[in-house]
Design an enzyme around this catalytic site. Sequence first.
Site: not given
Ligand code: HOC
Length: 358
Positions: A26, A79, A108, A131, A157, A166, A231, A255, A258, A286, A290, A310
């Site tokens: 995750y 967040p 968050s 959100y 966001t 993912r 964001k 993000h 992700r 962001d 590092r 992270r």
């Molecule tokens: C549809 C919403 O920020 C993550 C969190 C949650 C993302 C929610 C996506 O896991 O990156």
Amino acid sequence: IPPEIVALTDYEALARQHLGEQAWAYYAGGAADEITLRENRSGYDALKLLPRVLRDMTGGHTRMTLLGQTYDHPIFLAPIAYQRMAHAQGELATVLGASALKAGMVVSTRASVPLEEIAAAAQTRLWFQLYMQPDRAFTQRLVQRAEAAGYQALVLTVDAPLNGIRNRQQRAQFHLPPGVEAINLRGMTPPDLRPRQAGENVAFGALLDEAPTWQDIAWLRSITTLPILLKGILSSADAELAIQHGFAGVIVSNHGGRILDTLPATVDVLPQITAQVAGRIPVLVDGGIRRGTDVLKALALGASAVLIGRPYIFGLSVAGPIGVAHVLNILRAEFEVAMGLTGCATVSDITPDILWQR
Ligand code: HOC
């Protein structure tokens, strides 16, 4: 803290052991082939610094002002959801670490500890990441709770109206462990977490119908006196729209790689956005930071501050509040060294001419 941990990346291998396979997938993972995840990082490595020498560095420091407030340094905590998956105290441990280094922390919407409890434990400035939910009354209550608890800004966001593909999480069969939930959303299931029928659309006619649009921003601004940062933008056209819609700042973000894979690295789009914004509002960034030299490079490209994600979660999982504080301390010290060795006594001395042009 084991003495061999001297850099942010040293926490990664240890964190993997502490987190276990699912939580590791995750936090460490990104979308699809994780191309954006890797490029966020390599984008910084590709930039080279060009020091200036023999400058007067008397009285140098890392302080900066943002939205009218002074911060000890320009490093914020991004967040991140469900932090009790990384440490039993979750966001409560994180906020202690952030407080020790006076780092701004963005909490968050999907925190795993009530936002009021995090605020009560904080000795640093907090912002609340939002959100927008399809249920406006619920969104308004959330904003009011954040205001009442003393959060100093909202961070809206907008880059994840639906979740990314993912594969790393799918391969690990990721699910939230028992007892960890988006506790501030109790009583309301966000659209992406609602059960779907087999064959139902995943985006069109479903999640995207309920996603916020530019037309919702006036309403959001009308229900709060807090400054709101946007964001999750990568386009200078969206930065311009953010200014037109009254946002107090923007955060350049994909993000953490992700959501949608093959987006450009944030450091690569940052110059276009800071050029477009031209100092009218602060631009934060962001993704992939590092090293202290990365912080310096982001500021040289016009960012006012950076957010890390992270690395502090890895520190949290290994050593709780001390791990978070240690990560921040390493990065802040590296940033100070990088400033000193490029001839920048203050953050306002960090200009594009410290970046080498081939
Ligand atoms: C549809 C919403 O920020 C993550 C969190 C949650 C993302 C929610 C996506 O896991 O990156």
